[in-house]
Design a protein around this motif. Structure first.
Motif, PDB file in Angstrom:
ATOM      1  N   LYS A 211       0.829  -1.208   0.000  1.00 58.92           N
ATOM      2  CA  LYS A 211       0.000   0.000   0.000  1.00 58.92           C
ATOM      3  C   LYS A 211       0.862   1.257   0.000  1.00 58.92           C
ATOM      4  CE  LYS A 211      -3.869  -2.138   2.513  1.00 58.92           C
ATOM      5  NZ  LYS A 211      -4.713  -2.078   3.743  1.00 58.92           N
ATOM      6  N   ASP A 212       1.916   1.245   0.804  1.00 53.61           N
ATOM      7  CA  ASP A 212       2.799   2.418   0.884  1.00 53.61           C
ATOM      8  C   ASP A 212       3.484   2.679  -0.453  1.00 53.61           C
ATOM      9  OD1 ASP A 212       2.081   2.632   3.527  1.00 53.61           O
ATOM     10  OD2 ASP A 212       3.918   1.672   4.303  1.00 53.61           O
ATOM     11  N   GLU A 213       3.904   1.608  -1.122  1.00 58.46           N
ATOM     12  CA  GLU A 213       4.582   1.773  -2.410  1.00 58.46           C
ATOM     13  C   GLU A 213       3.639   2.342  -3.465  1.00 58.46           C
ATOM     14  OE1 GLU A 213       7.832  -1.878  -1.962  1.00 58.46           O
ATOM     15  OE2 GLU A 213       5.959  -2.175  -3.065  1.00 58.46           O
ATOM     16  N   PHE A 214       2.431   1.822  -3.521  1.00 60.24           N
ATOM     17  CA  PHE A 214       1.467   2.336  -4.489  1.00 60.24           C
ATOM     18  C   PHE A 214       1.060   3.767  -4.158  1.00 60.24           C
ATOM     19  CE2 PHE A 214       0.513  -2.106  -5.904  1.00 60.24           C
ATOM     20  CZ  PHE A 214       0.638  -1.892  -7.260  1.00 60.24           C
ATOM     21  N   TYR A 215       0.913   4.064  -2.885  1.00 57.20           N
ATOM     22  CA  TYR A 215       0.564   5.433  -2.491  1.00 57.20           C
ATOM     23  C   TYR A 215       1.679   6.399  -2.893  1.00 57.20           C
ATOM     24  CZ  TYR A 215      -0.936   9.408   0.317  1.00 57.20           C
ATOM     25  OH  TYR A 215      -1.332  10.665   0.721  1.00 57.20           O
ATOM     26  N   GLY A 216       2.917   5.966  -2.744  1.00 59.85           N
ATOM     27  CA  GLY A 216       4.029   6.813  -3.131  1.00 59.85           C
ATOM     28  C   GLY A 216       4.116   7.045  -4.624  1.00 59.85           C
ATOM     29  N   LEU A 217       3.526   6.172  -5.412  1.00 59.98           N
ATOM     30  CA  LEU A 217       3.575   6.316  -6.870  1.00 59.98           C
ATOM     31  C   LEU A 217       2.684   7.440  -7.361  1.00 59.98           C
ATOM     32  CD1 LEU A 217       4.442   5.310  -9.680  1.00 59.98           C
ATOM     33  CD2 LEU A 217       2.546   3.675  -9.584  1.00 59.98           C
ATOM     34  N   ALA A 218       1.413   7.466  -6.924  1.00 55.96           N
ATOM     35  CA  ALA A 218       0.487   8.472  -7.461  1.00 55.96           C
ATOM     36  C   ALA A 218      -0.517   8.977  -6.439  1.00 55.96           C
ATOM     37  CB  ALA A 218      -0.257   7.910  -8.673  1.00 55.96           C
ATOM     38  N   GLY A 219      -0.398   8.541  -5.175  1.00 55.74           N
ATOM     39  CA  GLY A 219      -1.236   9.109  -4.134  1.00 55.74           C
ATOM     40  C   GLY A 219      -2.563   8.438  -3.890  1.00 55.74           C
ATOM     41  N   ILE A 220      -2.785   7.241  -4.436  1.00 56.08           N
ATOM     42  CA  ILE A 220      -4.033   6.521  -4.155  1.00 56.08           C
ATOM     43  C   ILE A 220      -3.776   5.558  -2.992  1.00 56.08           C
ATOM     44  CG2 ILE A 220      -5.822   4.996  -5.055  1.00 56.08           C
ATOM     45  CD1 ILE A 220      -5.252   5.999  -7.818  1.00 56.08           C
ATOM     46  N   PRO A 221      -4.508   5.695  -1.900  1.00 54.08           N
ATOM     47  CA  PRO A 221      -4.267   4.844  -0.717  1.00 54.08           C
ATOM     48  C   PRO A 221      -4.949   3.489  -0.852  1.00 54.08           C
ATOM     49  CG  PRO A 221      -6.033   6.368  -0.253  1.00 54.08           C
ATOM     50  CD  PRO A 221      -5.553   6.702  -1.648  1.00 54.08           C
ATOM     51  N   GLY A 222      -4.485   2.521  -0.070  1.00 52.90           N
ATOM     52  CA  GLY A 222      -5.171   1.235   0.044  1.00 52.90           C
ATOM     53  C   GLY A 222      -4.964   0.267  -1.105  1.00 52.90           C
ATOM     54  N   VAL A 223      -4.181   0.624  -2.108  1.00 54.70           N
ATOM     55  CA  VAL A 223      -4.014  -0.234  -3.287  1.00 54.70           C
ATOM     56  C   VAL A 223      -2.991  -1.322  -2.998  1.00 54.70           C
ATOM     57  CG1 VAL A 223      -3.347  -0.323  -5.718  1.00 54.70           C
ATOM     58  CG2 VAL A 223      -4.573   1.677  -4.831  1.00 54.70           C
ATOM     59  N   ILE A 224      -3.358  -2.573  -3.275  1.00 53.91           N
ATOM     60  CA  ILE A 224      -2.408  -3.679  -3.112  1.00 53.91           C
ATOM     61  C   ILE A 224      -2.082  -4.360  -4.438  1.00 53.91           C
ATOM     62  CG2 ILE A 224      -3.070  -4.127  -0.727  1.00 53.91           C
ATOM     63  CD1 ILE A 224      -4.674  -6.548  -1.740  1.00 53.91           C
ATOM     64  N   GLY A 225      -2.631  -3.881  -5.535  1.00 54.06           N
ATOM     65  CA  GLY A 225      -2.318  -4.482  -6.830  1.00 54.06           C
ATOM     66  C   GLY A 225      -3.097  -3.837  -7.954  1.00 54.06           C
ATOM     67  N   VAL A 226      -2.625  -4.049  -9.175  1.00 53.59           N
ATOM     68  CA  VAL A 226      -3.288  -3.552 -10.383  1.00 53.59           C
ATOM     69  C   VAL A 226      -3.698  -4.764 -11.214  1.00 53.59           C
ATOM     70  CG1 VAL A 226      -3.136  -2.040 -12.379  1.00 53.59           C
ATOM     71  CG2 VAL A 226      -1.804  -1.515 -10.323  1.00 53.59           C
ATOM     72  N   VAL A 227      -4.935  -4.771 -11.676  1.00 56.07           N
ATOM     73  CA  VAL A 227      -5.476  -5.923 -12.402  1.00 56.07           C
ATOM     74  C   VAL A 227      -5.782  -5.541 -13.845  1.00 56.07           C
ATOM     75  CG1 VAL A 227      -7.853  -5.417 -11.670  1.00 56.07           C
ATOM     76  CG2 VAL A 227      -7.246  -7.738 -12.402  1.00 56.07           C
ATOM     77  N   ASP A 228      -5.542  -6.483 -14.751  1.00 56.65           N
ATOM     78  CA  ASP A 228      -5.912  -6.302 -16.152  1.00 56.65           C
ATOM     79  C   ASP A 228      -5.874  -7.655 -16.842  1.00 56.65           C
ATOM     80  OD1 ASP A 228      -6.743  -5.031 -18.433  1.00 56.65           O
ATOM     81  OD2 ASP A 228      -5.109  -3.597 -18.506  1.00 56.65           O
ATOM     82  N   CYS A 229      -6.321  -7.681 -18.097  1.00 52.73           N
ATOM     83  CA  CYS A 229      -6.316  -8.911 -18.891  1.00 52.73           C
ATOM     84  C   CYS A 229      -5.443  -8.729 -20.127  1.00 52.73           C
ATOM     85  CB  CYS A 229      -7.734  -9.293 -19.326  1.00 52.73           C
ATOM     86  SG  CYS A 229      -8.784  -9.904 -17.986  1.00 52.73           S
TER      87      CYS A 229
ATOM     88  N   ASN B 259      -8.508  10.509 -11.734  1.00 54.14           N
ATOM     89  CA  ASN B 259      -8.301   9.754 -12.974  1.00 54.14           C
ATOM     90  C   ASN B 259      -6.841   9.764 -13.414  1.00 54.14           C
ATOM     91  OD1 ASN B 259     -10.931   8.910 -13.225  1.00 54.14           O
ATOM     92  ND2 ASN B 259     -11.241   9.783 -15.273  1.00 54.14           N
ATOM     93  N   MET B 260      -6.188  10.915 -13.243  1.00 53.59           N
ATOM     94  CA  MET B 260      -4.774  10.986 -13.608  1.00 53.59           C
ATOM     95  C   MET B 260      -3.930  10.085 -12.719  1.00 53.59           C
ATOM     96  SD  MET B 260      -4.299  15.064 -14.389  1.00 53.59           S
ATOM     97  CE  MET B 260      -2.532  14.871 -14.628  1.00 53.59           C
ATOM     98  N   ALA B 261      -4.208  10.072 -11.424  1.00 50.26           N
ATOM     99  CA  ALA B 261      -3.482   9.196 -10.504  1.00 50.26           C
ATOM    100  C   ALA B 261      -3.772   7.729 -10.819  1.00 50.26           C
ATOM    101  CB  ALA B 261      -3.869   9.512  -9.061  1.00 50.26           C
ATOM    102  N   HIS B 262      -5.016   7.447 -11.167  1.00 50.49           N
ATOM    103  CA  HIS B 262      -5.408   6.080 -11.522  1.00 50.49           C
ATOM    104  C   HIS B 262      -4.643   5.624 -12.759  1.00 50.49           C
ATOM    105  CE1 HIS B 262      -7.835   2.690 -12.874  1.00 50.49           C
ATOM    106  NE2 HIS B 262      -8.470   2.702 -11.709  1.00 50.49           N
ATOM    107  N   SER B 263      -4.560   6.476 -13.776  1.00 51.64           N
ATOM    108  CA  SER B 263      -3.855   6.131 -15.007  1.00 51.64           C
ATOM    109  C   SER B 263      -2.375   5.885 -14.745  1.00 51.64           C
ATOM    110  CB  SER B 263      -4.028   7.255 -16.040  1.00 51.64           C
ATOM    111  OG  SER B 263      -3.306   6.978 -17.222  1.00 51.64           O
ATOM    112  N   ALA B 264      -1.762   6.731 -13.917  1.00 50.74           N
ATOM    113  CA  ALA B 264      -0.341   6.568 -13.607  1.00 50.74           C
ATOM    114  C   ALA B 264      -0.086   5.246 -12.887  1.00 50.74           C
ATOM    115  CB  ALA B 264       0.141   7.736 -12.757  1.00 50.74           C
ATOM    116  N   THR B 265      -0.994   4.870 -12.000  1.00 49.38           N
ATOM    117  CA  THR B 265      -0.842   3.619 -11.262  1.00 49.38           C
ATOM    118  C   THR B 265      -1.103   2.418 -12.152  1.00 49.38           C
ATOM    119  OG1 THR B 265      -1.591   4.780  -9.268  1.00 49.38           O
ATOM    120  CG2 THR B 265      -1.522   2.371  -9.184  1.00 49.38           C
TER     121      THR B 265
END
Length: 349
Positions: A132-150, A250-256
């Motif tokens: 969570k800390d690493e993802f928060y440091g990337l673009a400021g979105i808290p609570g994230v533990i992973g990015v999902v896609d197909c 949205n910008m933070a989401h895209s960066a993450t």
């Protein structure tokens, strides 16, 4: 009257007993540059795989029991990283293309057997908080533990009647669901979904969704793009942002989210059997899904050994079937929408 049957050794027929077989091919006889150019990995990494997989590759019931684990691993790495059973690859290590194919099958199954050892979410609270800390440091979105896609991987048509693997581009593929951390390490990989299924359907039917719905990762969420439904555990971008806070979110989401896009590009760049440049995987859906999973295991092992996930040359974006628009997905889960609104108000206003 019984007819005697003689089982012929392909390598013996092709090369004779005096040919230097793969068992006589020694890593110490070649340069590091040669290993990297032919097999895509350095010497110490290959030695580690021999130690890791040696017992599985030495099973007496295997047809290729006469071929050493070291040779089988080199043959498989050559296929994974080049995408084809080239004659020169077999010649370099002294085996036929038929034996190359058997080696790939053996190594693939050995890696798949160890998938859970290398692909998993962190189990302890300290590691989850570090995510969570690493993802928060990337673009400021808290609570994230992973990015999902197909990611779609092209395969040969199973048969003329089966349209379940035909994706929106009219090609046969597997739709592979993956979750990665900020370094590009894969924490979930599901590779057996037919290409005709939309990303949101794959996620909905996945074991990943079942885990989060059951509350196994409380007070945490994943980030996914607009091809997925908004959930209390899955934050998606707004379809039409209006306020400054929504634009910033949205910008933070895209960066993450770009983390998994880079990961996909790296997978297909390092493992050319996945990128379609040499054609589709010429296997059944089941065997193809195992090859994809084996490459993902190797991807994570390479990270554990200090190989930079984004150090491989990236030739461009992975070509995927066009995404559908999901304009009304955001309003289907009111509690998820409330959580996202609170997130934007607290962190992006």
């Amino acid at each position: 009257m019984a007819i005697p049957i003689t089982v012929l050794d392909c390598d013996l027929l092709l090369y004779g007993r005096g040919h230097r077989t793969l068992d006589r091919f020694k890593l110490d006889d070649v340069t590091d540059e040669y290993l990297m150019s032919m097999y895509g990995f350095p010497r110490q990494f290959i030695y580690y795989l021999v130690e890791l997989l040696g017992a599985s590759l030495s099973r007496p019931t295997q047809r290729s029991r006469a071929i050493s684990p070291e040779t089988q691993i080199l043959a498989a790495l050559g296929f994974y990283t080049s995408g084809s059973f080239q004659t020169r690859m077999g010649d370099a290590i002294g085996i036929s293309q038929a034996s190359m194919s058997r080696c790939v099958a053996n190594v693939t199954e050995a890696l798949v057997e160890r998938a859970s050892q290398f692909i998993h979410f962190p189990a302890d609270e300290a590691s989850v908080q570090a995510l969570k800390d690493e993802f928060y440091g990337l673009a400021g979105i808290p609570g994230v533990i992973g990015v999902v896609d197909c990611m779609h991987v092209a395969i040969k048509a199973p048969n003329a009647e089966d349209l379940s693997y035909v994706n929106r581009k009219g090609l046969h593929s597997l739709n592979c669901l993956m979750v990665c951390d900020i370094r590009g390490a894969l924490m979930t990989v599901e590779t057996s979904w037919p290409g005709s299924l939309q990303d949101c359907v794959v996620l909905q039917q996945s074991s990943l969704s079942s885990q989060f719905e059951a509350g196994m990762h409380k007070e945490s969420w994943l980030l996914g793009d607009s091809s997925f439904f908004l959930r209390t555990w899955l934050m998606t971008p707004l379809h039409i942002p209006e306020t400054p806070a929504e634009y910033r979110y949205n910008m933070a989401h895209s960066a993450t989210h770009s983390v998994i896009e880079k990961t996909f590009r790296t997978l297909c760049s390092r493992f050319r059997c996945l990128d379609g440049s040499k054609g589709a995987l010429q296997y059944s859906p089941e065997k193809s899904s195992h090859i994809i999973l084996a490459c993902c295991v190797l991807h994570n092992i390479s990270l554990e050994h200090g190989m930079d996930v984004w150090s491989s040359p990236v030739t461009g974006p992975v070509e995927q079937p066009p995404e559908e628009e999901y304009e009304h997905m955001e309003s289907l889960d009111l509690e998820a929408d409330r959580i996202r609104q609170e997130l934007m108000l607290t962190h992006f206003s």
